[in-house]
Motif scaffolding. Sequence first.
Motif, PDB file in Angstrom:
ATOM      1  N   MET A 112       0.838  -1.218   0.000  1.00  0.00           N
ATOM      2  CA  MET A 112       0.000   0.000   0.000  1.00  0.00           C
ATOM      3  C   MET A 112       0.868   1.261   0.000  1.00  0.00           C
ATOM      4  SD  MET A 112      -3.224  -1.013   0.124  1.00  0.00           S
ATOM      5  CE  MET A 112      -4.363  -0.030   1.085  1.00  0.00           C
ATOM      6  N   ARG A 118       0.307   4.216  -0.862  1.00  0.00           N
ATOM      7  CA  ARG A 118      -0.378   5.437  -0.460  1.00  0.00           C
ATOM      8  C   ARG A 118      -0.247   5.658   1.048  1.00  0.00           C
ATOM      9  NH1 ARG A 118      -6.830   6.272  -1.445  1.00  0.00           N
ATOM     10  NH2 ARG A 118      -7.092   8.153  -0.240  1.00  0.00           N
ATOM     11  N   THR A 119      -0.495   4.606   1.803  1.00  0.00           N
ATOM     12  CA  THR A 119      -0.443   4.696   3.249  1.00  0.00           C
ATOM     13  C   THR A 119       0.987   4.946   3.714  1.00  0.00           C
ATOM     14  OG1 THR A 119      -2.169   3.058   3.199  1.00  0.00           O
ATOM     15  CG2 THR A 119      -1.235   3.557   5.347  1.00  0.00           C
ATOM     16  N   ASN A 176      -7.037   8.669  -8.543  1.00  0.00           N
ATOM     17  CA  ASN A 176      -8.330   8.379  -9.163  1.00  0.00           C
ATOM     18  C   ASN A 176      -8.589   9.418 -10.240  1.00  0.00           C
ATOM     19  OD1 ASN A 176     -10.890   7.316  -9.638  1.00  0.00           O
ATOM     20  ND2 ASN A 176     -11.849   8.630  -8.100  1.00  0.00           N
ATOM     21  N   GLU A 196     -11.584   9.746 -13.189  1.00  0.00           N
ATOM     22  CA  GLU A 196     -12.714   9.228 -13.958  1.00  0.00           C
ATOM     23  C   GLU A 196     -13.212  10.377 -14.817  1.00  0.00           C
ATOM     24  OE1 GLU A 196     -14.614   6.308 -13.744  1.00  0.00           O
ATOM     25  OE2 GLU A 196     -13.538   5.281 -12.120  1.00  0.00           O
ATOM     26  N   ARG A 203      -6.967  15.719   1.719  1.00  0.00           N
ATOM     27  CA  ARG A 203      -6.494  14.878   2.811  1.00  0.00           C
ATOM     28  C   ARG A 203      -5.240  15.571   3.311  1.00  0.00           C
ATOM     29  NH1 ARG A 203      -7.221   9.307   3.818  1.00  0.00           N
ATOM     30  NH2 ARG A 203      -5.239   8.269   4.162  1.00  0.00           N
ATOM     31  N   ASN A 219      -2.610  17.810  10.001  1.00  0.00           N
ATOM     32  CA  ASN A 219      -2.652  19.092  10.719  1.00  0.00           C
ATOM     33  C   ASN A 219      -1.455  19.211  11.671  1.00  0.00           C
ATOM     34  OD1 ASN A 219      -3.294  17.495  12.905  1.00  0.00           O
ATOM     35  ND2 ASN A 219      -5.346  18.315  13.215  1.00  0.00           N
ATOM     36  N   GLN A 272      -2.196  14.767  12.916  1.00  0.00           N
ATOM     37  CA  GLN A 272      -3.330  13.892  12.596  1.00  0.00           C
ATOM     38  C   GLN A 272      -3.629  13.922  11.097  1.00  0.00           C
ATOM     39  OE1 GLN A 272      -6.084  16.091  15.013  1.00  0.00           O
ATOM     40  NE2 GLN A 272      -5.921  14.663  16.733  1.00  0.00           N
ATOM     41  N   ILE A 273      -3.888  12.766  10.532  1.00  0.00           N
ATOM     42  CA  ILE A 273      -4.288  12.703   9.117  1.00  0.00           C
ATOM     43  C   ILE A 273      -5.808  12.868   9.053  1.00  0.00           C
ATOM     44  CG2 ILE A 273      -4.413  11.264   7.052  1.00  0.00           C
ATOM     45  CD1 ILE A 273      -1.743  10.047   7.812  1.00  0.00           C
ATOM     46  N   LEU A 274      -6.252  13.889   8.332  1.00  0.00           N
ATOM     47  CA  LEU A 274      -7.681  14.219   8.273  1.00  0.00           C
ATOM     48  C   LEU A 274      -8.143  14.336   6.833  1.00  0.00           C
ATOM     49  CD1 LEU A 274      -7.603  17.173  10.869  1.00  0.00           C
ATOM     50  CD2 LEU A 274      -7.999  14.758  11.368  1.00  0.00           C
ATOM     51  N   HIS A 275      -9.413  14.065   6.617  1.00  0.00           N
ATOM     52  CA  HIS A 275      -9.985  14.121   5.284  1.00  0.00           C
ATOM     53  C   HIS A 275     -11.213  15.012   5.299  1.00  0.00           C
ATOM     54  CE1 HIS A 275     -12.330  12.233   1.874  1.00  0.00           C
ATOM     55  NE2 HIS A 275     -11.202  12.599   1.310  1.00  0.00           N
ATOM     56  N   PHE A 276     -11.254  15.973   4.395  1.00  0.00           N
ATOM     57  CA  PHE A 276     -12.421  16.866   4.309  1.00  0.00           C
ATOM     58  C   PHE A 276     -12.900  16.933   2.867  1.00  0.00           C
ATOM     59  CE2 PHE A 276      -9.882  18.448   7.896  1.00  0.00           C
ATOM     60  CZ  PHE A 276     -10.816  18.299   8.904  1.00  0.00           C
ATOM     61  N   GLY A 277     -14.198  17.133   2.687  1.00  0.00           N
ATOM     62  CA  GLY A 277     -14.764  17.183   1.336  1.00  0.00           C
ATOM     63  C   GLY A 277     -14.766  15.797   0.740  1.00  0.00           C
ATOM     64  N   GLU A 327     -15.085  13.523  -3.402  1.00  0.00           N
ATOM     65  CA  GLU A 327     -14.889  13.470  -4.852  1.00  0.00           C
ATOM     66  C   GLU A 327     -16.187  13.744  -5.594  1.00  0.00           C
ATOM     67  OE1 GLU A 327     -13.014   9.556  -5.342  1.00  0.00           O
ATOM     68  OE2 GLU A 327     -11.165  10.650  -5.789  1.00  0.00           O
ATOM     69  N   ARG A 341     -21.297   7.645 -11.654  1.00  0.00           N
ATOM     70  CA  ARG A 341     -21.285   6.248 -12.105  1.00  0.00           C
ATOM     71  C   ARG A 341     -22.019   5.329 -11.131  1.00  0.00           C
ATOM     72  NH1 ARG A 341     -16.479   7.454  -9.944  1.00  0.00           N
ATOM     73  NH2 ARG A 341     -15.630   6.081  -8.347  1.00  0.00           N
ATOM     74  N   GLY A 391     -18.994   6.210  -1.746  1.00  0.00           N
ATOM     75  CA  GLY A 391     -18.032   7.298  -1.951  1.00  0.00           C
ATOM     76  C   GLY A 391     -18.673   8.665  -2.086  1.00  0.00           C
ATOM     77  N   PHE A 440     -17.428  11.401   9.086  1.00  0.00           N
ATOM     78  CA  PHE A 440     -16.178  11.944   9.628  1.00  0.00           C
ATOM     79  C   PHE A 440     -15.779  11.195  10.888  1.00  0.00           C
ATOM     80  CE2 PHE A 440     -18.098  15.435   7.266  1.00  0.00           C
ATOM     81  CZ  PHE A 440     -17.034  15.842   6.473  1.00  0.00           C
ATOM     82  N   ASN A 441     -14.466  11.083  11.106  1.00  0.00           N
ATOM     83  CA  ASN A 441     -14.018  10.434  12.331  1.00  0.00           C
ATOM     84  C   ASN A 441     -13.845  11.477  13.449  1.00  0.00           C
ATOM     85  OD1 ASN A 441     -11.485  11.655  12.107  1.00  0.00           O
ATOM     86  ND2 ASN A 441     -10.576   9.906  11.060  1.00  0.00           N
ATOM     87  N   GLU A 471     -11.299  12.739  15.053  1.00  0.00           N
ATOM     88  CA  GLU A 471     -10.282  13.789  14.901  1.00  0.00           C
ATOM     89  C   GLU A 471     -10.742  14.860  13.912  1.00  0.00           C
ATOM     90  OE1 GLU A 471      -6.812  11.529  13.899  1.00  0.00           O
ATOM     91  OE2 GLU A 471      -6.354  11.097  15.998  1.00  0.00           O
ATOM     92  N   GLU A 472     -11.443  14.433  12.883  1.00  0.00           N
ATOM     93  CA  GLU A 472     -11.950  15.400  11.897  1.00  0.00           C
ATOM     94  C   GLU A 472     -13.029  16.302  12.508  1.00  0.00           C
ATOM     95  OE1 GLU A 472     -10.963  12.392   8.179  1.00  0.00           O
ATOM     96  OE2 GLU A 472     -12.960  12.398   9.072  1.00  0.00           O
ATOM     97  N   GLN A 474     -11.437  18.787  14.764  1.00  0.00           N
ATOM     98  CA  GLN A 474     -10.846  19.891  14.001  1.00  0.00           C
ATOM     99  C   GLN A 474     -11.926  20.920  13.638  1.00  0.00           C
ATOM    100  OE1 GLN A 474      -7.320  20.578  12.969  1.00  0.00           O
ATOM    101  NE2 GLN A 474      -8.593  22.404  13.027  1.00  0.00           N
ATOM    102  N   LYS A 530     -10.159   4.356   5.052  1.00  0.00           N
ATOM    103  CA  LYS A 530      -9.487   5.481   4.402  1.00  0.00           C
ATOM    104  C   LYS A 530      -8.396   5.020   3.458  1.00  0.00           C
ATOM    105  CE  LYS A 530     -11.202   9.078   6.679  1.00  0.00           C
ATOM    106  NZ  LYS A 530     -10.945  10.412   7.118  1.00  0.00           N
ATOM    107  N   ASP A 531      -7.923   3.842   3.629  1.00  0.00           N
ATOM    108  CA  ASP A 531      -6.812   3.421   2.775  1.00  0.00           C
ATOM    109  C   ASP A 531      -7.139   2.126   2.060  1.00  0.00           C
ATOM    110  OD1 ASP A 531      -4.873   4.908   5.137  1.00  0.00           O
ATOM    111  OD2 ASP A 531      -4.589   5.319   3.031  1.00  0.00           O
TER     112      ASP A 531
END
Lengths: 363, 490
Positions: free
Chosen positions: A1, A3-4, A54, A56, A124, A127, A131-136, A138, B354, B417, B438-439, B441-442, B445, B489-490
């Motif tokens: 992996m 990416r990780t 990704n 598409e 992604r 901060n 911490q690894i965070l994801h917002f918004g 696709e 899709r 997704g 969201f988890n 930590e998110e 934030q 997430k991964d």
Amino acid sequence: MPRTNCSQALQEQILQALSEQKTLQPCGGHSKDFYGRTVNGEKLSCAGHRGILNYEPKELVLTAKSGTPLQEIEAILAERGQMLAFEPPHFGPGTTLGGVVAAGLAGPARAYRGSVRDYVLGVRVINGHGQILHFGGEVIKNVAGYDISRLLTGSLGTLALLLEVSLKVLPLPEAETTISMSCDSTTALQHMLTWSRQALPITATAWYRDQLYCRLSGERSAVHDAISLIGGDENTDGSIFWTALREQTLPAFTASKRLWRLSVPPTTLLREESGEVILEWGGALRWCCENRHLIIDKTDYWDYAKTVGGHATCFRGAKPGTEVFQPLPSELLALHQRLKLAFDPKSLFNPGHLYGTTAATGL
Amino acid sequence: MTRTKHAQTCDPVLLSVLQKILPDDAIVTTEEERRVYECDGLPMFRQLPMLVVLPDTTGQVREILQLCHAHKVPVVARGAGTGLSAGATPLADGIVLSLARLNAILDLDPQACTARVQPGVRNLAISEAADPHGLYYAPDPSSQIACTIGGNVAENSGGVHCLKYGLTVHNILEIHLLLMDGTLLILGSSALDQAGYDLMALTIGSEGLLGVVVEVVVKLLPKPVLAKVAMAAFDDVSKAANAVGEIIAAGLIPAGLEMMDGPSIRAVEDYVRVGYPVEAAAMLLCEMDGNQVEVESQMVRIEDLLKGCGATSVKIAADEAERAKFWLGRKSAFPAAGRISPDYYCMDGTVPRRKLAQVLEGTAQLAEEFQLTVTNIFHAGDGNLHPLILFDANKPGELKRAEDLGAQILLLCIEVGGTITGEHGVGLEKIQQMCVQFNTEELEQMHRVKEAFDPLQLLNPGKAVPRPRHCAEYRLASGMKSGEDPHAKD
């Protein structure tokens, strides 16, 4: 992996820096090292964190790691007849997606197709807590939670380190033509404002050395109709001009000792500048290329920009350690400082890249 | 979800100061009158507020906020109350701050293509005022006759023309924002960018949790010379969903691309008689705009594409009257549902295009499981679904079943997704599902962002972003492991 692993490696470096109370300077292709206040920090390179995750074409969405070269992204989009509609400048061969989004700078199409943040759908990040965070995400429409992706766009890496970005992409136009005509800057601005009020397929306008340039993009028939409406001569070197404008390789740029970027309401009357002036974005962006001894005080630009309701940036050529961005009103600066603390309480990322450390926290 | 608390009585000291700030008719105290404000466009959430105030100047708004800040009284800002996520539901110990009386268009500059308006100005009123100049304001939520620009900013509202013209965030230039302590911030400007962070973009869609919008500068666009709409019928939902992707893949960006399923088509046609294909399993409305030649040639391509994707019929509106008729059907979808069902519940999730067919199928299966009818009418071009759950609140248990079904549909959107809200916002309605999207930590934030604007947590508290503790309880109750990252997430 991979990416990780890649994200984890960056996360480990950040946690390490946190424990050693170091400051970090996230970087990619070093194409915009000239931009913003100078930062003293250990370089944290994202250049190895690359790859498209990704894409598409039918979704009009692309997600890539922050270290992915812009060239690579543009090439893969072009293969499928698509593009980044905000036309980011490269300012060098190695520019990366992360740098594009962190700087938030858009090219000649900005006034007509939108800014970088208009196309950012998700991020992604890491901060200042590590911490690894994801917002918004696709998808095109998404209002779950605060729009942190757009807040981070243009924050010059002062809030968090970008790991991945999802962008909306658009189809390339079927046809594109540039027309040009000779005129002075006042006439040029008048033309730009008049065209903005009409439903025309304009995607860029500029005035440089007594020539007004206008780019038309879209369906062949629409472009053709617009040419006859607007007038002027078709300019076969149009695409070369727009690239040189975007990349600041026009002679006026390269000859300048200090370059000012004035972002103003487009209807603002032109004023006499100390250096050569270039207009773009339908009149909303004005470059002042100072090429004599620097006799103009920076506050002259800042006062002027404030008066007309815009802002001025000393884009290139500022003395190291001095301010480059329009000073913020105190209550707004205070909110910026609270937000910096909300993301990066230990001032890990790019302290002082936006504003100096007059107060407790550098931005 | 419909639990309500007994509304508190307003502190007489607070009330007496408010009476000094506001005229008598701007303070609503009687229970009967406060009832009007107990819910927004999602009436299954109701709460009688402690007090309602209706200021008509920015100065009054500022004083009210300063006063509430000093007394630590929570404030819920409200526009027209058309929101669909219970984002404007009052608090039992709080004040509803109605901005409906700040309804002036302060300036319309046709030269700059901008309008400076107060937050209570209705969305459609801006386009009406701009019309004589050949200009309009692009975002057009279904509620545009009634909804206000302040509410649109709070929710980052969309509409049927988002794919080409964007959401509210793409069409606003400047916002005047009052913080809870009365500090006035000017975010953005009529220039195209700003110094510092893009706080305007952050504020748009923040559901009234960061500040109160008291003035907005919107961008106006020149009206397109021509718009044409095609109506295509399909005998299968997945064929229609597939056609959506094919149109985009062909490099076309429709001004609007809407989809309706069979039950919606029939409900609408019964109601307004606009000539919809009642025998179809699904239909698409695809609108292109631009100049004459451009639109004509694009419509030829659209027609070929739709037929190539298996459309059983394609009809292009012959003139403006017919075009208006096609859209009237789309706009009548909710009242049409109201005719065939005592109650309905409109959901709002976005998925990658899709996945449209898969999610529609999944929704149908869930509907069957919950023994409820779901109809679909939505912004297909954006992948923004609006499943409409039909139910009868008078039948015991049906409301609860409708809410549970809605929650399941949102989880399905996340699974493929997507997101739990495309344009309606989280409000109180989707606060549980935020714990899934969201988890911890998110969410933490996001709370730190809130604290930077509103450290005392007085603006619309309890909406949009759940407390991590609340999520831990939710995850426990729904069988997720405590502390588990809710999304792979991964």
